[in-house]
Design a protein around this motif. Structure first.
Motif, PDB file in Angstrom:
ATOM      1  N   ASP A 243       0.876  -1.170   0.000  1.00 50.46           N
ATOM      2  CA  ASP A 243       0.000   0.000   0.000  1.00 50.46           C
ATOM      3  C   ASP A 243       0.910   1.215   0.000  1.00 50.46           C
ATOM      4  OD1 ASP A 243      -1.870   1.951   0.316  1.00 50.46           O
ATOM      5  OD2 ASP A 243      -2.517   1.353   2.323  1.00 50.46           O
TER       6      ASP A 243
ATOM      7  N   SER B  87      -5.015   2.309  -5.699  1.00 47.11           N
ATOM      8  CA  SER B  87      -6.395   2.634  -5.344  1.00 47.11           C
ATOM      9  C   SER B  87      -6.901   1.689  -4.268  1.00 47.11           C
ATOM     10  CB  SER B  87      -7.301   2.562  -6.575  1.00 47.11           C
ATOM     11  OG  SER B  87      -7.473   1.216  -6.983  1.00 47.11           O
ATOM     12  N   SER B  88      -7.853   2.173  -3.478  1.00 50.87           N
ATOM     13  CA  SER B  88      -8.437   1.328  -2.429  1.00 50.87           C
ATOM     14  C   SER B  88      -9.123   0.113  -3.043  1.00 50.87           C
ATOM     15  CB  SER B  88      -9.434   2.139  -1.597  1.00 50.87           C
ATOM     16  OG  SER B  88     -10.469   2.660  -2.407  1.00 50.87           O
TER      17      SER B  88
ATOM     18  N   ASP C 296      -8.343  -3.661  -1.895  1.00 52.33           N
ATOM     19  CA  ASP C 296      -9.428  -4.559  -1.470  1.00 52.33           C
ATOM     20  C   ASP C 296      -9.445  -5.834  -2.317  1.00 52.33           C
ATOM     21  OD1 ASP C 296     -10.209  -2.755   0.436  1.00 52.33           O
ATOM     22  OD2 ASP C 296     -11.874  -1.917  -0.727  1.00 52.33           O
TER      23      ASP C 296
ATOM     24  N   GLU D 288      -9.053   9.109  -8.085  1.00 49.92           N
ATOM     25  CA  GLU D 288      -9.686   7.895  -7.555  1.00 49.92           C
ATOM     26  C   GLU D 288     -11.182   8.094  -7.358  1.00 49.92           C
ATOM     27  OE1 GLU D 288      -9.098   4.489  -4.109  1.00 49.92           O
ATOM     28  OE2 GLU D 288      -8.012   6.384  -3.910  1.00 49.92           O
TER      29      GLU D 288
END
Length: 267
Positions: A48, A53-54, A58, A192
């Protein structure tokens, strides 16, 4: 077609491996094969580094759980690396060179001699200094070494039941900023959020919002461009993107093209 057996056999003489798991299908298949062959001696790691991007983070967590492989997250910020932030045509080299350093640090602490990633044959056709950085640092690419193509990867990932077998390719958020324009936390955040807004609004999986000196250039695949034809939908998207910091918004009529910002633009 290259087979899963060939990929599994690649791990025959390895005691332990560290798999750089990005959240995409290529590294997911490598993690699957490593876990299948080595069990607890295969460990996946996702970095990270604040330009991931999240959604991708995920995805990496989800696929690691699905595979059943031990998964670690390492955190550091590429925004503290001036070589990366200045965003010249070696940005990806600096990114992957720093990633390599972090992976080697972790592998040393775990007494693991082999670090692998998801690079495959089709990745070698474009300008990819990041891959060069990884290989210079001793990171191995099993898919490349056994000559897997993206098509091979997707077919085998589907056959073994990986849920992300058809997941669109993605790249770090900084790739939306043209070379020569500095990478900042503000730009990454609005990129994002913009891509999430568009995905939710028109239901596409593949979207890029290029941040060109504050201008948002929306790119979707050519066959999805008609989804942006509706005036009300387009106006809502444009309005939201301006609310989060873009000065102007446009749609690229040529659609999404990988590497379309691989040119130097002046600040």
């Amino acid at each position: 077609m290259t087979s899963l057996i060939e990929l599994l056999n690649w791990f025959d003489d390895k005691d332990k491996v560290l798999v750089s798991l990005s959240g995409g299908v290529d590294s997911a298949l490598v993690a699957y094969a490593a876990n299948k062959k080595l069990g607890k001696n295969a460990i996946a790691v996702t970095a990270d580094y604040k330009t991931l991007s999240s959604e991708e983070l995920d995805s990496a967590k989800s696929v690691a759980h699905e595979i059943g492989i031990t998964h670690s997250i390492i955190e550091y910020s590429e925004l503290e690396n001036e070589n990366f932030v200045k965003n010249d045509n070696k940005r990806c080299f600096y990114c992957r060179d720093e990633l390599s350093t972090e992976l080697i640090k972790l592998s040393d602490s775990l007494k693991i001699n082999t670090i692998v990633d998801g690079t495959q044959s089709d990745d070698m056709g474009d300008y990819r200094p990041g891959i060069d950085a990884l290989h210079r640092n001793g990171i191995r690419s099993p898919l490349l070494e056994v000559k897997f193509t993206k098509e091979n990867v997707r077919k085998i990932a589907k056959n073994v039941g990986l849920s992300i077998y058809d997941k669109p390719s993605n790249s770090c958020l900084a790739s939306r900023i043209p070379w020569g324009q500095r990478v900042t936390a503000e730009k990454l955040a609005r990129i994002e959020l913009s891509e999430k807004i568009i995905k939710q609004k028109i239901g596409v999986q593949q979207v890029r919002v290029r941040d060109i000196n504050g201008l948002a250039r929306i790119e979707v695949e050519l066959d999805k461009l008609t989804l942006l034809d509706d005036v009300k939908t387009k106006n809502e998207i444009f309005s939201k993107l301006k609310m989060i910091g873009f000065s102007k918004v446009e749609i690229n009529p040529n659609g999404y093209v990988s590497g379309s910002l691989n040119v130097i633009l002046e600040n």
